[in-house]
Design a protein around this motif. Structure first.
Motif, PDB file in Angstrom:
ATOM      1  N   GLU A   1       0.812  -1.222   0.000  1.00  0.00           N
ATOM      2  CA  GLU A   1       0.000   0.000   0.000  1.00  0.00           C
ATOM      3  C   GLU A   1       0.845   1.272   0.000  1.00  0.00           C
TER       4      GLU A   1
ATOM      5  N   GLU B   1       3.953   4.073  -0.609  1.00  0.00           N
ATOM      6  CA  GLU B   1       4.515   4.573  -1.861  1.00  0.00           C
ATOM      7  C   GLU B   1       5.823   3.876  -2.240  1.00  0.00           C
TER       8      GLU B   1
ATOM      9  N   GLY C   1      -0.790   3.175 -12.218  1.00  0.00           N
ATOM     10  CA  GLY C   1      -1.350   3.680 -10.977  1.00  0.00           C
ATOM     11  C   GLY C   1      -2.586   2.894 -10.602  1.00  0.00           C
TER      12      GLY C   1
ATOM     13  N   THR D   1      -6.029   2.018  -4.695  1.00  0.00           N
ATOM     14  CA  THR D   1      -5.315   2.740  -3.629  1.00  0.00           C
ATOM     15  C   THR D   1      -4.641   4.016  -4.095  1.00  0.00           C
ATOM     16  N   GLY D   2      -4.525   4.211  -5.413  1.00  0.00           N
ATOM     17  CA  GLY D   2      -3.833   5.389  -5.921  1.00  0.00           C
ATOM     18  C   GLY D   2      -2.328   5.260  -5.933  1.00  0.00           C
ATOM     19  N   LYS D   3      -1.812   4.060  -5.586  1.00  0.00           N
ATOM     20  CA  LYS D   3      -0.360   3.873  -5.594  1.00  0.00           C
ATOM     21  C   LYS D   3       0.193   3.977  -7.009  1.00  0.00           C
ATOM     22  N   LYS D   4       1.319   4.695  -7.147  1.00  0.00           N
ATOM     23  CA  LYS D   4       2.012   4.829  -8.429  1.00  0.00           C
ATOM     24  C   LYS D   4       3.168   3.839  -8.473  1.00  0.00           C
TER      25      LYS D   4
ATOM     26  N   GLY E   1      -4.185   3.033   1.287  1.00  0.00           N
ATOM     27  CA  GLY E   1      -3.284   3.525   0.251  1.00  0.00           C
ATOM     28  C   GLY E   1      -2.119   4.304   0.808  1.00  0.00           C
ATOM     29  N   PRO E   2      -1.234   4.783  -0.069  1.00  0.00           N
ATOM     30  CA  PRO E   2      -0.033   5.495   0.366  1.00  0.00           C
ATOM     31  C   PRO E   2      -0.364   6.746   1.174  1.00  0.00           C
TER      32      PRO E   2
ATOM     33  N   ASP F   1       2.300  10.876  -2.083  1.00  0.00           N
ATOM     34  CA  ASP F   1       2.637  10.551  -3.480  1.00  0.00           C
ATOM     35  C   ASP F   1       1.685   9.512  -4.050  1.00  0.00           C
ATOM     36  N   ARG F   2       0.426   9.876  -4.131  1.00  0.00           N
ATOM     37  CA  ARG F   2      -0.582   8.983  -4.671  1.00  0.00           C
ATOM     38  C   ARG F   2      -1.383   9.714  -5.751  1.00  0.00           C
TER      39      ARG F   2
END
Length: 382
Positions: free
Chosen positions: A123, A125, A148, A152-155, A298-299, A302-303
């Motif tokens: 989860e 970054e 992405g 979770t929006g993680k890149k 999520g992170p 940086d998401r």
């Protein structure tokens, strides 16, 4: 209506998208590449210019290998099912992939006998490159990742993964459904062999548009066969792109709208869009953290503009219905077509409520959403 379902489809669209599509329908609604008359030529010119602009935008030198599809799912299916896999070939991917990657891969597993590794990238970054690399074998024939996560929006670091893929000469397929039009993507610099993305999300175009950019040296078997407007005397599908992968009439109005959306994105600037979404996400997270019983996934930093959350003891679908019917706020609830991702974060039983922002959302809207969620919690728990 406060629209916070941008990860599913961007809304509203720029006015120029509506104008471009209207012009295509009312002024030159002919079949592109199927005739020598003026209207057909104008339609074909719109298609050509869109290929050229997309190629340039994504750091690619060959516009003829920019192939239009109906959506990102179609593009990913073409890339995966059309790839020359044989039994025993290995594919490395992640547990946060959308079903538009997972299901075609599982289909190839059943029908062709490929082997798949779904790596849980976590989860936060941070990306554990060594753990990811440790899953590469001599039989690895493709690396497929989402740029992405829609959950979770993680890149994920395309440049780092692309460098590994290039070093080991493994074709690299990227699902940019959540990042095209939001984050910089340069296919040449990032060693991306195939790039799939929709037109209706970050690129601000209409639904029914998608793209698969196919790098040199990648040969795909087309999923569809039929009329291509050229080499009609051939029994088989033409060998050259884009015709090989583009049977049938293209969606000229949609592609015209996609071009207008792309131009709008370029005028706003990727940095401006990303920074705006970052501010809204920070506002959301900071506000939700202050509400009891709310858990955010999520992170921390940086998401992407995606914030999934749950409220202890309340079904995610119920929360979405309350937000829609009582607060006029549009969100997405459930599994978001990524069940493995939910297994990874422990929400597979009930899913999450996903808030996703775009370039036209405002901080005033975000404040209203935070107040609404606080009121829901107050109403349930007192």
């Amino acid at each position: 209506m406060i629209y916070l379902d941008q990860a599913a489809s961007s809304f509203p669209k720029p006015p120029e998208v509506v104008q471009a599509m209207t012009e295509a329908i009312t002024e030159y609604g002919a079949n592109p590449g199927r005739g020598g008359h003026a209207l057909s030529k104008r339609a074909d010119d719109t298609i050509r210019r869109t290929r050229e602009q997309l190629a340039a935008f994504f750091g690619f030198d060959l516009p003829d290998r920019v192939c239009f599809t109906s959506n990102a799912t179609s593009a990913l299916n073409q890339a995966i099912k059309g790839f020359p896999f044989v039994e025993g070939d290995h594919v490395l991917t992640t547990s946060f992939e959308h079903n538009s990657v997972r299901r075609p891969l599982e289909y190839m597993k059943k029908t062709t006998g490929i082997v798949i590794d779904y790596v849980n990238t976590g989860e936060s970054e941070w990306f554990d490159l060594e753990a990811f690399k440790s899953n590469i074998t001599d039989q690895t024939k493709m690396i497929v990742i989402t740029h992405g996560s829609n959950l979770t929006g993680k890149k994920l670091p395309l440049d780092v993964i692309g460098a590994v893929a290039r070093q080991k000469q493994i074709p690299f397929l990227v699902d940019a459904s959540q990042t095209a039009g939001v984050l910089p993507i340069h296919m040449k610099e990032m060693n991306i062999d195939m790039l799939a993305f929709p037109g209706h999300k970050g690129l601000l175009g209409p639904q029914g548009t998608g793209v698969l950019i196919v790098g040199e040296g990648i040969e795909l078997t087309p999923l569809h066969h039929g009329g291509t407007g050229s080499r009609s005397e051939l029994i088989d599908q033409p060998d050259l792109l884009p015709e090989r992968l583009e049977s049938g009439t293209l969606n000229t109005p949609g592609i015209a709208g996609l071009l207008a959306g792309l131009e709008a994105v370029k005028r706003m600037g990727l940095d401006t869009i990303s920074e705006h979404e970052d501010r809204l996400v920070s506002q959301l997270i900071n506000g939700l953290k202050k509400i009891d019983f709310v858990h955010i996934y999520g992170p921390e930093h940086d998401r992407l503009g995606v914030v999934p959350f749950t409220i202890a003891g309340i079904d995610s679908q119920e929360i979405a219905i309350i937000l829609d019917q009582h607060y006029n706020i549009a969100v997405r609830a459930g599994l978001h077509c990524t069940p493995l991702g939910h297994e990874s974060i422990g929400t597979i039983e009930h899913g999450t409520v996903r808030l996703s922002v775009g370039p036209y959302n405002t901080k005033e809207e975000i404040e209203k959403v935070i107040r609404a969620i606080a009121q829901i919690v107050e109403g349930y728990f007192g």
